[in-house]
Motif scaffolding. Structure first.
Motif, PDB file in Angstrom:
ATOM      1  N   GLY A   1       1.130  -1.180  -0.172  1.00  0.00           N
ATOM      2  CA  GLY A   1      -0.167   0.085  -0.050  1.00  0.00           C
ATOM      3  C   GLY A   1       1.009   0.854   0.160  1.00  0.00           C
ATOM      4  O   GLY A   1       1.672   1.236   0.124  1.00  0.00           O
ATOM      5  N   CYS A   2      -0.268   2.097  -0.581  1.00  0.00           N
ATOM      6  CA  CYS A   2       0.992   3.835  -0.183  1.00  0.00           C
ATOM      7  C   CYS A   2      -0.198   4.816   0.736  1.00  0.00           C
ATOM      8  O   CYS A   2      -1.290   4.112   0.789  1.00  0.00           O
ATOM      9  CB  CYS A   2       1.153   4.014  -0.822  1.00  0.00           C
ATOM     10  N   VAL A   3       0.814   5.876   1.028  1.00  0.00           N
ATOM     11  CA  VAL A   3      -0.873   6.586   1.687  1.00  0.00           C
ATOM     12  C   VAL A   3      -1.619   7.615   0.701  1.00  0.00           C
ATOM     13  O   VAL A   3      -0.374   7.814   0.105  1.00  0.00           O
ATOM     14  CB  VAL A   3       0.125   7.481   3.468  1.00  0.00           C
ATOM     15  N   HIS A   4      -2.691   7.565   0.523  1.00  0.00           N
ATOM     16  CA  HIS A   4      -3.414   8.949  -0.071  1.00  0.00           C
ATOM     17  C   HIS A   4      -3.658   9.816   0.495  1.00  0.00           C
ATOM     18  O   HIS A   4      -4.646   9.638   1.192  1.00  0.00           O
ATOM     19  CB  HIS A   4      -4.955   7.494  -1.326  1.00  0.00           C
ATOM     20  N   ARG A   5      -3.451  10.942  -0.054  1.00  0.00           N
ATOM     21  CA  ARG A   5      -3.908  12.235   0.655  1.00  0.00           C
ATOM     22  C   ARG A   5      -5.040  13.141   0.221  1.00  0.00           C
ATOM     23  O   ARG A   5      -4.199  13.258  -1.166  1.00  0.00           O
ATOM     24  CB  ARG A   5      -2.558  13.310   1.008  1.00  0.00           C
ATOM     25  N   ARG A   6      -6.007  13.259   1.184  1.00  0.00           N
ATOM     26  CA  ARG A   6      -7.265  14.092   0.140  1.00  0.00           C
ATOM     27  C   ARG A   6      -7.666  15.431   0.813  1.00  0.00           C
ATOM     28  O   ARG A   6      -7.992  14.982   1.817  1.00  0.00           O
ATOM     29  CB  ARG A   6      -7.856  13.222  -0.251  1.00  0.00           C
TER      30      ARG A   6
ATOM     31  N   PRO B   1       8.446   9.911  10.378  1.00  0.00           N
ATOM     32  CA  PRO B   1       9.647   8.972  11.060  1.00  0.00           C
ATOM     33  C   PRO B   1       9.529   8.302  11.843  1.00  0.00           C
ATOM     34  O   PRO B   1       9.364   8.785  12.650  1.00  0.00           O
ATOM     35  CB  PRO B   1      11.047   9.872  10.229  1.00  0.00           C
ATOM     36  N   PRO B   2       9.640   6.631  11.855  1.00  0.00           N
ATOM     37  CA  PRO B   2      10.156   5.618  11.228  1.00  0.00           C
ATOM     38  C   PRO B   2       8.954   4.969  10.699  1.00  0.00           C
ATOM     39  O   PRO B   2       9.226   4.434   9.504  1.00  0.00           O
ATOM     40  CB  PRO B   2      11.235   4.888  11.339  1.00  0.00           C
ATOM     41  N   PHE B   3       7.937   5.802  11.547  1.00  0.00           N
ATOM     42  CA  PHE B   3       6.407   4.730  10.803  1.00  0.00           C
ATOM     43  C   PHE B   3       6.143   4.965   9.032  1.00  0.00           C
ATOM     44  O   PHE B   3       5.365   4.062   8.880  1.00  0.00           O
ATOM     45  CB  PHE B   3       5.397   4.993  11.892  1.00  0.00           C
ATOM     46  N   ASP B   4       6.235   6.050   8.558  1.00  0.00           N
ATOM     47  CA  ASP B   4       5.982   6.514   7.572  1.00  0.00           C
ATOM     48  C   ASP B   4       6.609   5.236   6.574  1.00  0.00           C
ATOM     49  O   ASP B   4       6.407   5.054   5.516  1.00  0.00           O
ATOM     50  CB  ASP B   4       6.137   8.138   6.944  1.00  0.00           C
ATOM     51  N   PHE B   5       7.517   4.774   7.320  1.00  0.00           N
ATOM     52  CA  PHE B   5       8.376   3.658   5.782  1.00  0.00           C
ATOM     53  C   PHE B   5       7.403   2.922   6.101  1.00  0.00           C
ATOM     54  O   PHE B   5       6.957   2.240   4.875  1.00  0.00           O
ATOM     55  CB  PHE B   5      10.123   3.131   6.346  1.00  0.00           C
ATOM     56  N   PHE B   6       6.689   1.640   7.008  1.00  0.00           N
ATOM     57  CA  PHE B   6       5.874   0.871   6.616  1.00  0.00           C
ATOM     58  C   PHE B   6       4.781   1.790   5.864  1.00  0.00           C
ATOM     59  O   PHE B   6       3.933   0.794   4.974  1.00  0.00           O
ATOM     60  CB  PHE B   6       5.781   0.356   8.277  1.00  0.00           C
ATOM     61  N   SER B   7       3.893   2.513   6.532  1.00  0.00           N
ATOM     62  CA  SER B   7       2.622   3.257   5.938  1.00  0.00           C
ATOM     63  C   SER B   7       2.850   2.636   4.217  1.00  0.00           C
ATOM     64  O   SER B   7       2.017   2.802   4.030  1.00  0.00           O
ATOM     65  CB  SER B   7       2.131   4.048   6.453  1.00  0.00           C
TER      66      SER B   7
ATOM     67  N   ASN C   1       5.274   1.765   3.026  1.00  0.00           N
ATOM     68  CA  ASN C   1       5.836   0.693   1.675  1.00  0.00           C
ATOM     69  C   ASN C   1       5.611  -0.979   2.244  1.00  0.00           C
ATOM     70  O   ASN C   1       5.296  -1.758   1.330  1.00  0.00           O
ATOM     71  CB  ASN C   1       7.953   0.767   1.937  1.00  0.00           C
ATOM     72  N   LEU C   2       5.391  -0.812   3.356  1.00  0.00           N
ATOM     73  CA  LEU C   2       4.734  -2.495   3.767  1.00  0.00           C
ATOM     74  C   LEU C   2       3.643  -2.422   3.600  1.00  0.00           C
ATOM     75  O   LEU C   2       3.102  -4.002   4.309  1.00  0.00           O
ATOM     76  CB  LEU C   2       6.035  -2.874   4.355  1.00  0.00           C
ATOM     77  N   LEU C   3       2.366  -2.299   3.947  1.00  0.00           N
ATOM     78  CA  LEU C   3       1.069  -2.369   4.221  1.00  0.00           C
ATOM     79  C   LEU C   3       0.075  -2.926   3.406  1.00  0.00           C
ATOM     80  O   LEU C   3       1.033  -2.482   1.985  1.00  0.00           O
ATOM     81  CB  LEU C   3       0.306  -0.552   5.179  1.00  0.00           C
ATOM     82  N   PRO C   4      -0.829  -3.705   3.529  1.00  0.00           N
ATOM     83  CA  PRO C   4      -1.385  -5.229   2.238  1.00  0.00           C
ATOM     84  C   PRO C   4      -2.393  -3.700   1.738  1.00  0.00           C
ATOM     85  O   PRO C   4      -2.176  -4.633   0.797  1.00  0.00           O
ATOM     86  CB  PRO C   4      -1.441  -6.120   2.932  1.00  0.00           C
ATOM     87  N   THR C   5      -2.766  -3.128   1.984  1.00  0.00           N
ATOM     88  CA  THR C   5      -3.342  -2.300   1.491  1.00  0.00           C
ATOM     89  C   THR C   5      -2.991  -0.412   1.087  1.00  0.00           C
ATOM     90  O   THR C   5      -2.049  -0.435   2.219  1.00  0.00           O
ATOM     91  CB  THR C   5      -5.155  -2.292   1.843  1.00  0.00           C
ATOM     92  N   GLN C   6      -4.037   0.021   0.636  1.00  0.00           N
ATOM     93  CA  GLN C   6      -4.143   1.288   0.492  1.00  0.00           C
ATOM     94  C   GLN C   6      -4.512   1.889   1.468  1.00  0.00           C
ATOM     95  O   GLN C   6      -6.090   1.505   1.733  1.00  0.00           O
ATOM     96  CB  GLN C   6      -4.429   1.702  -0.782  1.00  0.00           C
ATOM     97  N   VAL C   7      -4.255   3.313   2.253  1.00  0.00           N
ATOM     98  CA  VAL C   7      -4.713   3.749   3.420  1.00  0.00           C
ATOM     99  C   VAL C   7      -5.546   5.435   2.525  1.00  0.00           C
ATOM    100  O   VAL C   7      -4.115   5.721   1.419  1.00  0.00           O
ATOM    101  CB  VAL C   7      -3.317   4.050   4.656  1.00  0.00           C
ATOM    102  N   THR C   8      -5.960   5.931   3.375  1.00  0.00           N
ATOM    103  CA  THR C   8      -6.378   7.203   2.662  1.00  0.00           C
ATOM    104  C   THR C   8      -6.756   7.884   3.312  1.00  0.00           C
ATOM    105  O   THR C   8      -7.513   7.423   4.815  1.00  0.00           O
ATOM    106  CB  THR C   8      -8.186   6.679   1.718  1.00  0.00           C
ATOM    107  N   ASN C   9      -5.891   9.438   4.128  1.00  0.00           N
ATOM    108  CA  ASN C   9      -5.846  10.189   4.973  1.00  0.00           C
ATOM    109  C   ASN C   9      -6.391  11.258   4.389  1.00  0.00           C
ATOM    110  O   ASN C   9      -6.537  11.468   3.461  1.00  0.00           O
ATOM    111  CB  ASN C   9      -4.550  10.466   4.914  1.00  0.00           C
ATOM    112  N   ARG C  10      -7.633  11.297   4.860  1.00  0.00           N
ATOM    113  CA  ARG C  10      -8.644  12.432   4.716  1.00  0.00           C
ATOM    114  C   ARG C  10      -9.075  13.412   5.705  1.00  0.00           C
ATOM    115  O   ARG C  10      -9.268  13.353   6.794  1.00  0.00           O
ATOM    116  CB  ARG C  10     -10.580  12.055   3.879  1.00  0.00           C
ATOM    117  N   ASN C  11      -9.385  14.850   4.669  1.00  0.00           N
ATOM    118  CA  ASN C  11      -8.410  15.946   5.852  1.00  0.00           C
ATOM    119  C   ASN C  11     -10.019  17.014   5.109  1.00  0.00           C
ATOM    120  O   ASN C  11     -10.158  17.024   4.098  1.00  0.00           O
ATOM    121  CB  ASN C  11      -7.569  16.469   5.656  1.00  0.00           C
ATOM    122  N   GLU C  12     -10.828  17.568   5.964  1.00  0.00           N
ATOM    123  CA  GLU C  12     -12.233  18.017   5.645  1.00  0.00           C
ATOM    124  C   GLU C  12     -12.329  19.463   6.358  1.00  0.00           C
ATOM    125  O   GLU C  12     -12.463  19.160   7.298  1.00  0.00           O
ATOM    126  CB  GLU C  12     -13.515  16.998   5.777  1.00  0.00           C
ATOM    127  N   PHE C  13     -12.777  20.693   6.123  1.00  0.00           N
ATOM    128  CA  PHE C  13     -13.130  21.765   6.786  1.00  0.00           C
ATOM    129  C   PHE C  13     -14.811  21.966   5.613  1.00  0.00           C
ATOM    130  O   PHE C  13     -14.215  21.811   4.421  1.00  0.00           O
ATOM    131  CB  PHE C  13     -11.203  22.783   6.134  1.00  0.00           C
TER     132      PHE C  13
END
Length: 145
Positions: free
Chosen positions: A24-29, A89-95, A97-109
């Motif tokens: 996975g990777c982190v998708h930022r919205r 860091p260092p958690f960003d390396f795992f989120s 590169n190594l997560l089996p799925t994509q994580v979506t970080n949603r920021n709403e205003f």
């Protein structure tokens, strides 16, 4: 060594590489809403469409949000988009590169737009005359002692 007795290490290594490469990777919205809706949105000076507007971003930072709608005051706000714990860091390396799925970080205003106040022309002229009078009084030469 017979063909039926191949060593499993290369196959395991290949499977591990494939699993890690599809990680996975982190998708930022960033989603901007307004009340009333359908305001024109600019994020860091770039047109993002009408509210509700959603844009993707790469870096966490303070963003300049500008909302424009006829009949309402233009609103400009600096909004901090905070970094979640899994992107530090260092958690960003795992989120990333190594997560089996994509994580979506949603920021709403959500922003409340203020109706534009129309000042009557007679009031504007009265204000201008008052300011002109005050400026003349302050700039008038003072008698010397």
């Amino acid at each position: 060594m017979s063909p039926s007795r191949l060593h499993p290490a290369p196959a395991i290594f290949l499977v591990a590489i494939l699993l890690l490469s599809t990680g996975g990777c982190v998708h930022r919205r960033l989603t901007i809403r307004s009340n009333p809706p359908a305001a024109k949105v600019f994020v860091d000076g770039q047109d993002a469409g009408l509210t509700p507007a959603t844009v993707d971003f790469t870096y966490y930072a303070t963003r300049e949000i500008r909302l424009v709608k006829p009949g309402y005051e233009t609103m400009t706000k600096l909004v901090p988009v905070r970094t979640p714990w899994y992107q530090v860091p260092p958690f960003d390396f795992f989120s990333d590169n190594l997560l089996p799925t994509q994580v979506t970080n949603r920021n709403e205003f959500t922003f409340q737009l203020v109706p534009q106040v129309v000042v009557p022309q007679s009031e504007l002229i009265e204000r201008a005359n008052t300011l002109r009078t005050e400026a003349r009084i302050e700039s008038a030469p003072r008698p010397s002692p």
